[in-house]
Scaffold this motif. Structure first.
Motif, mmCIF file in Angstrom:
data_model
loop_
_atom_site.group_PDB
_atom_site.id
_atom_site.type_symbol
_atom_site.label_atom_id
_atom_site.label_comp_id
_atom_site.label_asym_id
_atom_site.label_seq_id
_atom_site.Cartn_x
_atom_site.Cartn_y
_atom_site.Cartn_z
ATOM 1 N N ILE A 252 -97.082 -32.167 -22.991
ATOM 2 C CA ILE A 252 -97.150 -31.582 -24.330
ATOM 3 C C ILE A 252 -95.793 -31.713 -25.020
ATOM 4 C CG2 ILE A 252 -97.092 -29.312 -25.481
ATOM 5 C CD1 ILE A 252 -99.591 -28.556 -24.042
ATOM 6 N N SER A 253 -95.814 -32.021 -26.313
ATOM 7 C CA SER A 253 -94.595 -31.989 -27.122
ATOM 8 C C SER A 253 -94.407 -30.566 -27.633
ATOM 9 C CB SER A 253 -94.715 -32.950 -28.306
ATOM 10 O OG SER A 253 -94.830 -34.295 -27.856
ATOM 11 N N LEU A 254 -93.272 -29.966 -27.305
ATOM 12 C CA LEU A 254 -93.028 -28.559 -27.631
ATOM 13 C C LEU A 254 -91.944 -28.445 -28.696
ATOM 14 C CD1 LEU A 254 -93.998 -25.723 -26.505
ATOM 15 C CD2 LEU A 254 -91.822 -25.676 -25.276
ATOM 16 N N PHE A 255 -92.226 -27.658 -29.730
ATOM 17 C CA PHE A 255 -91.262 -27.399 -30.803
ATOM 18 C C PHE A 255 -91.155 -25.888 -30.997
ATOM 19 C CE2 PHE A 255 -93.124 -31.535 -31.451
ATOM 20 C CZ PHE A 255 -92.057 -32.342 -31.841
ATOM 21 N N ARG A 256 -89.938 -25.414 -31.232
ATOM 22 C CA ARG A 256 -89.760 -23.968 -31.399
ATOM 23 C C ARG A 256 -89.255 -23.627 -32.794
ATOM 24 N NH1 ARG A 256 -85.676 -20.302 -31.150
ATOM 25 N NH2 ARG A 256 -84.144 -21.609 -30.067
ATOM 26 N N VAL A 257 -89.848 -22.592 -33.354
ATOM 27 C CA VAL A 257 -89.410 -22.035 -34.634
ATOM 28 C C VAL A 257 -88.178 -21.159 -34.381
ATOM 29 C CG1 VAL A 257 -90.064 -20.382 -36.446
ATOM 30 C CG2 VAL A 257 -91.705 -22.107 -35.654
ATOM 31 N N PRO A 258 -87.194 -21.151 -35.271
ATOM 32 C CA PRO A 258 -86.026 -20.272 -35.093
ATOM 33 C C PRO A 258 -86.429 -18.799 -35.116
ATOM 34 C CG PRO A 258 -85.591 -21.955 -36.764
ATOM 35 C CD PRO A 258 -87.059 -22.012 -36.466
ATOM 36 N N THR A 259 -85.657 -17.960 -34.449
ATOM 37 C CA THR A 259 -85.889 -16.519 -34.528
ATOM 38 C C THR A 259 -85.585 -16.022 -35.940
ATOM 39 O OG1 THR A 259 -83.681 -16.258 -33.581
ATOM 40 C CG2 THR A 259 -85.556 -15.968 -32.092
ATOM 41 N N ALA A 260 -86.110 -14.856 -36.259
ATOM 42 C CA ALA A 260 -86.056 -14.352 -37.632
ATOM 43 C C ALA A 260 -84.634 -14.177 -38.158
ATOM 44 C CB ALA A 260 -86.803 -13.028 -37.732
ATOM 45 N N SER A 261 -83.693 -13.797 -37.301
ATOM 46 C CA SER A 261 -82.339 -13.511 -37.787
ATOM 47 C C SER A 261 -81.572 -14.762 -38.204
ATOM 48 C CB SER A 261 -81.534 -12.757 -36.725
ATOM 49 O OG SER A 261 -81.306 -13.564 -35.585
#
Length: 343
Positions: free
Chosen positions: A289-298
């Motif tokens: 799987i290709s995994l991408f992460r969204v930045p944390t809210a801060s």
């Protein structure tokens, strides 16, 4: 400790979890966090090795200090000049040290902002208990009010919604992908979850993200709530599914790309940069799987603006912080049985 708020506050306590600043502090920090829980030494050494991958320190303290400086500027722009004191629950500067400093500085009343957006024992009540214990021991008479939950403020959920939708749009434009969105939060024991709104609050954030994805024309993209970082014995049931198990399940359903949204976390501390960026990323790689992460809210400036809103609504009766459309507005009051460690 006051739970209903007041007007004449004289300071702000920025209260966080804490973490080691260098390799010499890693094991003492872990021993402190797990004190009284009979965690095997071998387990602590394994976790210590994870910190060593990042120079033997946690990024959480520096992240908090940077956010505090931004908050000072934001409050100043609103003509709010309250001093801000940095405190931790599990490492120096300990909350006990800080309330003692407040009293020495002549502070009689303070607001406490906690770097946890949701209700639960470890995310809310335990902070309140630690504040009260510190006040009773080191600063009798100090008046402290913990600022309410903020999972539904646009400066928190809105930043996650916008960043997730933008990433899904970008990935879709790159070609034919079967995408899923996994909203990840720290798992807690089931018996702890039933005494708080933790699960329902997480679900509401997930639903806001799902609705945004659907409104963007991606109704075929599943949006799921997953959990991570469980630390209890395997015989004790915790919130599921684990993100690793969910990644395997995605493969079986034909998903080839997963967007991870760390909705349960404020900043990119160890549970994010190790548990997601290392462990989950490796599982994703292993299963294809290709995994991408969204930045944390801060990471978004809207987060600091949100904290300023939460402060302002405590000192200005005419001001009311914004709330994300359709989401519950958290209450100031905590009932006696909420967020218990064990139901």
């Amino acid at each position: 400790m006051n739970l209903s708020g007041a007007i004449n506050y004289e300071a702000i306590i920025w209260l966080s979890f804490g973490g080691p600043n260098d390799p010499s502090e890693v094991m003492p920090f872990l021993e402190n966090v797990t004190s009284g829980r009979n965690v095997p030494r071998q387990r602590l050494e394994k976790v210590a090795d994870q910190y060593m991958l990042f120079g033997g320190k946690s990024p959480i303290n520096e992240q908090n200090l940077e956010l505090i400086e931004k908050l000072r500027l934001e409050l100043s722009s609103r003509s709010i000049t309250l001093p801000i004191y940095f405190a931790n629950r599990n490492w120096s500067p300990y909350i006990g040290e800080v309330v003692k400093e407040l009293q020495s500085d002549g502070v009689r009343s303070a607001l406490a902002f906690v770097t946890s957006a949701y209700g639960s024992y470890s995310g809310c009540r335990q902070y309140r208990e630690d504040i009260q214990r510190a006040v009773d021991e080191y600063a009798p008479g100090l008046y402290v009010h913990k600022i309410r939950h903020y999972f539904s403020h646009p400066g928190f959920v809105g930043t996650l919604v916008e960043a997730t939708r933008a990433l899904v749009e970008d990935l879709t434009s790159l070609g034919d992908r079967k995408i899923a969105v996994a909203c990840s939060a720290h798992s807690i024991p089931l018996k702890m979850s039933v005494s708080s709104k933790y699960l329902s609050q997480l679900e509401s954030v997930k639903e806001a993200i799902r609705d945004s994805i659907k409104d963007g024309g991606f109704s075929d993209v599943p949006v799921d709530l997953v959990f991570q970082s469980r630390s209890g014995p395997p015989t004790e049931p915790w919130l599921e599914p684990d993100i690793g198990d969910k990644l395997t399940e995605y493969v079986e359903s034909g998903i080839d790309t997963v967007v991870v949204v760390p909705i349960g976390f404020v900043s990119d501390h160890m549970e994010v940069i190790y548990d997601l960026d290392v462990l989950a990323a490796q599982i994703a790689k292993d299963v294809g799987i290709s995994l991408f992460r969204v930045p944390t809210a801060s990471k978004d400036d809207a987060f600091v603006s949100m904290v300023a809103d939460l402060v302002q609504e405590q000192i200005d009766p005419s001001f009311h912080a914004a709330n994300y459309p359709g989401m519950e507005i958290p209450t100031e009051e905590c009932h006696v049985g909420c967020c218990l460690e064990f139901s």
